[in-house]
Write an enzyme that holds these catalytic residues in place. Structure first.
Site, PDB file in Angstrom:
ATOM      1  CB  ALA A  66      -1.804   4.681   2.949  1.00  0.00           C
ATOM      2  CB  VAL A 104      -0.891  -0.003   1.268  1.00  0.00           C
ATOM      3  CG1 VAL A 104      -1.801   1.208   1.295  1.00  0.00           C
ATOM      4  CG2 VAL A 104      -1.698  -1.291   1.349  1.00  0.00           C
ATOM      5  CB  CYS A 105       1.122   4.163  -2.228  1.00  0.00           C
ATOM      6  SG  CYS A 105       1.900   5.782  -2.231  1.00  0.00           S
ATOM      7  CB  VAL A 106       3.740   5.305   2.864  1.00  0.00           C
ATOM      8  CG1 VAL A 106       4.804   5.992   2.026  1.00  0.00           C
ATOM      9  CG2 VAL A 106       3.638   5.990   4.220  1.00  0.00           C
TER      10      VAL A 106
END
Lengths: 119, 121, 98
Positions: A82, A77-79
């Site tokens: 997110a 999941v892209c930080v």
């Protein structure tokens, strides 16, 4: 063959995550490797542990986690995406991990094919 | 650069109405840091991303268009605009915040074929 | 190159842009783009005209889900998710026209 997948839309709102999941499952059934699925844009919502669909509906989040566990798929999941959308370690579903955009670029470099599902 | 892959980012969406253009640009900057062969293509409403003079104060949103000018510092210099898309929107090269290469549809299609990885958001 | 399209042709310019810009290869219609491959849809003629330059495929589960499994136009191929995977694997590269 080594596949990378990108999911750009959230679950239930858009078909993208369903299409990506069915593609991943079919690829694995055909003997390919799904190396990583990268969740970007609203796609990060696929990793919310708080997701509770009605009982008679598919559980998109758990379905991804199960596929990942059974076939060693790296769910990333892209930080940045997110944090913008309130997905953090504390509400991250099992089987997913939060990391940087470099993981998406790495998918493009290391995989034989990178397939994007979005709007 | 010999073992670098050719990455193309295809931008077909206008800025601000949705977040795709901004988050796409974030990926471009990261990809450049990986020493890959990066190019950007602007088609359809994507050409609006490059319009000069964006004033976003009134919508209380960050104007990210100056970042296209910073691409050069990351050695991302291949920016392609499809001529037909530009013409259909009443724009010319002078309207853009950065220097671009204008390509015909046929040239754009050929360039896409040559890529290893094509990302679109 | 494999071109993946997911938008209805009557609601979005995506199919038109792909047909006008791409230099050939395979086109796979998924999600709402499957409407383009149905008999009587305004896009049918465009796909027919593009035949030859492109080989057009439609994701059958998406067409069936939309109640149009029996309306597929002639001259294109139907694939399931396994066929989708094969199309990606057999193409040198692919692009989702988002």
């Amino acid at each position: 063959m080594k596949f990378g997948i990108v999911v750009n839309e959230g679950p239930y709102q858009h078909q993208a995550s369903d299409s990506a999941y069915l593609f991943a499952k079919a690829a694995i059934e055909k003997g390919h490797e799904v190396w990583r699925v990268f969740f970007y844009h609203d796609g990060v919502n696929n990793a919310s542990r708080l997701t509770e669909p009605p009982q008679d509906d598919r559980h998109i989040v758990n379905r991804w986690a199960k596929l990942a566990e059974e076939h060693k798929v790296d769910l990333v999941v892209c930080v940045a995406a997110a944090l913008r959308r309130g997905i953090k370690e504390e509400n991250l579903a099992q089987g997913f991990r939060i990391s940087g955009l470099g993981q998406l670029v790495e998918s493009g470099i290391k995989c034989d094919r990178l397939v994007t599902f979005g709007d | 650069m010999s073992d670098a892959k050719k990455f193309m980012f295809v931008n077909r969406k206008a800025p601000y109405g949705t977040i795709y253009a901004l988050e796409s640009l974030e990926v471009v900057l990261i990809t450049a840091a990986f020493d890959q062969d990066v190019s950007l293509a602007f088609l359809d409403d994507g050409v609006y991303q490059l319009k000069k003079g964006q004033q976003t104060k009134g919508i209380e949103t960050k104007n990210f268009s100056p970042a296209y000018r910073a691409l050069e510092d990351y050695d991302v210099e291949k920016l392609y605009v499809e001529k037909e898309a530009m013409d259909a929107r009443g724009l010319t090269e002078e309207d853009f915040i950065v220097d671009v290469t204008v390509l015909s549809r046929a040239e754009m299609g050929k360039l896409m074929d040559e890529q290893d990885v094509v990302l679109s958001f | 190159m494999l071109h993946i399209i997911n938008q209805s042709p009557l609601n979005s310019s995506t199919l038109d842009t792909c047909l006008n810009t791409a230099s050939g290869g395979d086109i796979l219609l998924i999600e709402d783009a499957v409407y383009a491959a149905t008999k009587g849809n305004a896009a049918e003629a465009k796909l027919r005209a593009a035949n030859g330059k492109f080989k057009v495929h439609v994701l059958m589960p998406d067409l069936e889900a939309r109640g149009l499994g029996d309306r597929m136009m002639d001259g294109i191929s139907a694939v399931d998710y396994g066929g989708f995977v094969e199309l990606v694997a057999n193409s040198k590269n692919c692009q989702s026209w988002l």
